[in-house]
Design an enzyme around this catalytic site. Structure first.
Site, mmCIF file in Angstrom:
data_model
loop_
_atom_site.group_PDB
_atom_site.id
_atom_site.type_symbol
_atom_site.label_atom_id
_atom_site.label_comp_id
_atom_site.label_asym_id
_atom_site.label_seq_id
_atom_site.Cartn_x
_atom_site.Cartn_y
_atom_site.Cartn_z
ATOM 1 N N LYS A 105 0.817 -1.223 0.000
ATOM 2 C CA LYS A 105 0.000 0.000 0.000
ATOM 3 C C LYS A 105 0.845 1.264 0.000
ATOM 4 C CE LYS A 105 -0.327 -2.200 3.347
ATOM 5 N NZ LYS A 105 0.193 -3.079 4.406
ATOM 6 N N GLU A 129 -5.566 -5.804 -4.673
ATOM 7 C CA GLU A 129 -6.575 -6.106 -3.648
ATOM 8 C C GLU A 129 -5.940 -6.295 -2.266
ATOM 9 O OE1 GLU A 129 -10.359 -6.630 -4.081
ATOM 10 O OE2 GLU A 129 -9.694 -5.955 -2.127
ATOM 11 N N VAL A 132 -5.062 -3.407 0.685
ATOM 12 C CA VAL A 132 -6.004 -2.801 1.638
ATOM 13 C C VAL A 132 -6.852 -3.889 2.289
ATOM 14 C CG1 VAL A 132 -7.898 -1.154 1.921
ATOM 15 C CG2 VAL A 132 -6.130 -0.691 0.227
ATOM 16 N N GLY A 134 -6.286 -6.793 3.806
ATOM 17 C CA GLY A 134 -5.983 -8.227 3.715
ATOM 18 C C GLY A 134 -6.982 -8.989 2.868
ATOM 19 N N ILE A 136 -10.259 -9.009 2.890
ATOM 20 C CA ILE A 136 -11.562 -8.388 2.535
ATOM 21 C C ILE A 136 -11.484 -7.822 1.113
ATOM 22 C CG2 ILE A 136 -13.259 -6.624 3.159
ATOM 23 C CD1 ILE A 136 -12.150 -6.589 5.966
ATOM 24 N N GLY A 187 3.125 -11.958 12.649
ATOM 25 C CA GLY A 187 3.296 -11.582 11.232
ATOM 26 C C GLY A 187 2.285 -10.551 10.772
ATOM 27 N N GLU A 190 3.917 -4.359 10.033
ATOM 28 C CA GLU A 190 4.754 -4.005 8.882
ATOM 29 C C GLU A 190 6.210 -4.299 9.212
ATOM 30 O OE1 GLU A 190 3.617 -2.756 5.772
ATOM 31 O OE2 GLU A 190 1.940 -3.648 6.796
ATOM 32 N N LYS A 205 -3.739 3.224 3.184
ATOM 33 C CA LYS A 205 -4.895 2.445 2.715
ATOM 34 C C LYS A 205 -6.105 3.349 2.484
ATOM 35 C CE LYS A 205 -3.452 -1.745 5.209
ATOM 36 N NZ LYS A 205 -3.551 -2.417 6.521
HETATM 37 P P1 NAP Z 1 8.464 -9.200 5.159
HETATM 38 O O1 NAP Z 1 8.094 -10.406 5.925
HETATM 39 O O2 NAP Z 1 9.444 -8.254 5.734
HETATM 40 O O3 NAP Z 1 8.965 -9.657 3.711
HETATM 41 C C1 NAP Z 1 9.627 -8.823 2.810
HETATM 42 C C2 NAP Z 1 10.318 -9.671 1.759
HETATM 43 O O4 NAP Z 1 10.870 -8.835 0.763
HETATM 44 C C3 NAP Z 1 11.467 -10.512 2.310
HETATM 45 O O5 NAP Z 1 11.483 -11.758 1.680
HETATM 46 C C4 NAP Z 1 12.720 -9.728 1.930
HETATM 47 O O6 NAP Z 1 13.850 -10.540 1.671
HETATM 48 C C5 NAP Z 1 12.266 -9.093 0.622
HETATM 49 N N1 NAP Z 1 12.906 -7.790 0.384
HETATM 50 C C6 NAP Z 1 12.709 -6.656 1.067
HETATM 51 N N2 NAP Z 1 13.468 -5.666 0.553
HETATM 52 C C7 NAP Z 1 14.156 -6.208 -0.464
HETATM 53 C C8 NAP Z 1 15.122 -5.709 -1.392
HETATM 54 N N3 NAP Z 1 15.503 -4.429 -1.369
HETATM 55 N N4 NAP Z 1 15.615 -6.565 -2.314
HETATM 56 C C9 NAP Z 1 15.215 -7.837 -2.359
HETATM 57 N N5 NAP Z 1 14.305 -8.377 -1.516
HETATM 58 C C10 NAP Z 1 13.795 -7.572 -0.580
HETATM 59 O O7 NAP Z 1 7.151 -8.336 4.846
HETATM 60 P P2 NAP Z 1 5.634 -8.860 4.749
HETATM 61 O O8 NAP Z 1 4.989 -8.816 6.077
HETATM 62 O O9 NAP Z 1 5.576 -10.104 3.954
HETATM 63 O O10 NAP Z 1 4.957 -7.650 3.924
HETATM 64 C C11 NAP Z 1 5.270 -7.490 2.576
HETATM 65 C C12 NAP Z 1 4.315 -6.492 1.913
HETATM 66 O O11 NAP Z 1 2.967 -6.937 2.044
HETATM 67 C C13 NAP Z 1 4.350 -5.097 2.518
HETATM 68 O O12 NAP Z 1 4.131 -4.157 1.492
HETATM 69 C C14 NAP Z 1 3.158 -5.087 3.453
HETATM 70 O O13 NAP Z 1 2.638 -3.802 3.661
HETATM 71 C C15 NAP Z 1 2.195 -5.924 2.658
HETATM 72 N N6 NAP Z 1 1.155 -6.575 3.449
HETATM 73 C C16 NAP Z 1 1.510 -7.281 4.555
HETATM 74 C C17 NAP Z 1 0.532 -7.935 5.279
HETATM 75 C C18 NAP Z 1 0.868 -8.746 6.503
HETATM 76 O O14 NAP Z 1 -0.064 -9.223 7.150
HETATM 77 N N7 NAP Z 1 2.135 -8.925 6.840
HETATM 78 C C19 NAP Z 1 -0.807 -7.855 4.865
HETATM 79 C C20 NAP Z 1 -1.126 -7.115 3.710
HETATM 80 C C21 NAP Z 1 -0.136 -6.473 3.009
HETATM 81 P P3 NAP Z 1 14.522 -11.447 2.830
HETATM 82 O O15 NAP Z 1 13.482 -12.464 3.186
HETATM 83 O O16 NAP Z 1 15.719 -12.034 2.231
HETATM 84 O O17 NAP Z 1 14.788 -10.492 3.962
HETATM 85 N N1 HSE Z 2 0.562 -4.243 9.017
HETATM 86 C C1 HSE Z 2 -0.696 -4.297 8.329
HETATM 87 C C2 HSE Z 2 -1.800 -4.411 9.351
HETATM 88 C C3 HSE Z 2 -0.706 -5.496 7.424
HETATM 89 O O1 HSE Z 2 -1.508 -4.625 10.522
HETATM 90 O O2 HSE Z 2 -2.953 -4.231 8.990
HETATM 91 C C4 HSE Z 2 -1.928 -5.541 6.544
HETATM 92 O O3 HSE Z 2 -1.904 -4.525 5.590
#
Ligand code: NAP
Ligand code: HSE
Length: 425
Positions: A105, A129, A132, A134, A136, A187, A190, A205
């Site tokens: 986002k 999708e 914003v 998750g 929903i 997890g 952010e 969002k």
């Molecule tokens: P995360 O666990 O920190 O994962 C990030 C991944 O990206 C890791 O695999 C990391 O590599 C890789 N990465 C980061 N910077 C990089 C770079 N410069 N070059 C290459 N690889 C890179 O984060 P996440 O929780 O999965 O969230 C990821 C995205 O989804 C974010 O935009 C977040 O806002 C969105 N999101 C998250 C959730 C949630 O519930 N967590 C829900 C909805 C949306 P390494 O593994 O090697 O460190």
């Molecule tokens: N960190 C975000 C949250 C992940 O807690 O809602 C989903 O976008």
């Protein structure tokens, strides 16, 4: 069976969930969608890191070219997080004629106009999708299912981390810093959890949702943003005593062409539908002129709920005959037809530390009355350790600026305002 070859940018919480869901759901996808989805390359920072999914080591790379420049890869799925380099990588993928699916986002809210322009130029898709709320399907609902509506207002719990924290604070009286660690372990948070607790994640969002709801770009800097870091267990327990539940709300309201967009801690009556949305659940309560009131609720964060939205986007992108884009003029600036109102009206909860002597209440009521702010409810707590006692006042609806001006006039020798929390009904 059509084979679709995709590449991942990132493989953390969300990427691991997407890998697992694509694996576990392979048969159903083949049966329902006649698709075989193959992940060819996965960009990460550190190839030696332990992962939550069984991605084969030979797929991992630290060279982005392996994903964005591979002619076999038709869809690039981004879940790296952060504005950069994610935006540049997505632009490179779009410019190379690949469809992009993203959960990011921040990158979308800040660079949507650039990403959409590149996608339209190359006649490819941009799907978001998962960015914003998750699991929903709020983007799809706003873009498609509610097309025949003028959306008047939306109020949402759109950050799972803060809702998880505030729910624990409400239920157990815990401090937010103690609970934040648990949200990170689950997890939900952010990569930099400051984005959650400072309200920025919700503001990114809301900028996306409000743009779709109001059919005009609502840029992120137009969203008034206040996080939960200054909230205390005392505020929550005093509110609870008065029948309120505290939530970090994202609010977007439209009256004619005047809109207000704000994210801040908000007390809601405990009977409000959003008050019972707890833990990492998200919900969006909205009202349209034809659909009237509705509420969508579901898991707003976490690996599998987010993977549900990402994989659904991959499937839609793989089967779409044409890729749809928002029809409003998507530029970096706010839509010129919209006027942004920063003097919204709502009720206010004030926690004030007052000298316990005759005449003090009259003085406070007088300072509020000077700005035409009237008192709806009051609660005086028992004696404190020092010579001051906590006094809770809930005002009637008043303009934000009048309330602020009234508080500036409070004499600090008589009382100090400890908390100001907005109340929506
Ligand atoms: P995360 O666990 O920190 O994962 C990030 C991944 O990206 C890791 O695999 C990391 O590599 C890789 N990465 C980061 N910077 C990089 C770079 N410069 N070059 C290459 N690889 C890179 O984060 P996440 O929780 O999965 O969230 C990821 C995205 O989804 C974010 O935009 C977040 O806002 C969105 N999101 C998250 C959730 C949630 O519930 N967590 C829900 C909805 C949306 P390494 O593994 O090697 O460190
Ligand atoms: N960190 C975000 C949250 C992940 O807690 O809602 C989903 O976008």
């Amino acid at each position: 069976m059509k084979e679709v070859i995709i590449g991942f940018l990132g493989c953390g919480n969300v990427g691991g969930g997407v890998w697992n869901l694509l694996e576990n759901f392979r048969k159903e996808i083949a049966h329902r969608n006649h698709l075989s989805i193959r992940v060819k390359k996965v960009l990460v920072r550190d190839v030696s890191k332990a992962r939550s999914c069984a991605v084969p080591a030979e797929l991992l790379t630290t060279n982005v070219e392996d994903v964005v420049s591979d002619p076999e890869i038709s869809i690039v799925v981004e879940f790296m997080g952060g504005e950069q380099p994610a935006t540049e990588y997505m632009l490179r993928a779009l410019n190379a004629g690949k469809t992009v699916v993203t959960a990011n986002k921040v990158a979308l809210a800040l660079n949507w106009h650039r990403l959409q322009a590149a996608a339209q130029e190359k006649n490819v898709g941009l799907y978001y999708e998962a960015s914003v709320c998750g699991a929903i399907p709020i983007i799809n609902v706003l873009q498609n299912s509610l097309q025949a509506n003028r959306i008047g207002h939306m109020m949402g719990i759109i950050n799972g981390t803060t809702n998880y924290i505030l729910s624990r604070m409400y239920e157990n009286g815990e401090d937010y810093k103690d609970v934040l660690g648990d949200a990170q372990r689950l997890g939900l948070a952010e990569p930099n959890p400051a984005a959650d607790v400072e309200g920025l994640d919700a503001a990114y969002k809301l900028s996306i949702m409000a743009s779709l709801a109001f059919h005009g770009r609502v840029p992120f800097p137009k969203v008034y943003t206040e996080g939960i870091t200054r909230l205390t267990a005392m505020d929550i327990s005093c509110g609870k005593e008065m029948g309120y539940v505290l939530k970090l709300l994202a609010i977007a309201k439209r009256d004619g062409n005047t809109v207000q967009v704000r994210v801040h801690p908000t007390f809601l009556p405990d009977s409000h539908p959003l008050s019972s949305v707890n833990g990492s659940f998200n919900a969006v309560y909205l009202q349209g002129h034809a659909c009237q009131e509705m509420m969508l609720q579901g898991r707003g964060a976490g690996d599998m709920p987010t993977a549900s939205a990402v994989v659904s986007d991959i499937l839609r992108a793989s089967t779409a005959e044409i890729h749809a884009h928002p029809t409003f003029s998507n530029t970096a600036e706010a839509d010129p037809s919209l006027t942004f109102d920063d003097n919204w009206q709502c009720q206010y909860f004030l926690r004030i530390s007052v000298e316990d002597r005759p005449g003090v209440l009259a003085k406070i009521a007088g300072w509020l009355a000077q700005e035409n702010v009237s008192i709806a409810k009051m609660l005086q707590k028992g004696k404190a350790d020092n010579d001051r006692v906590p006094l809770i006042i809930v005002t009637h609806a008043a303009p934000e600026k009048s309330l602020r001006k009234a508080i500036e006039a409070f004499d600090k020798d008589v009382c100090t305002v400890e908390s100001v929390i907005r109340v929506e009904v």
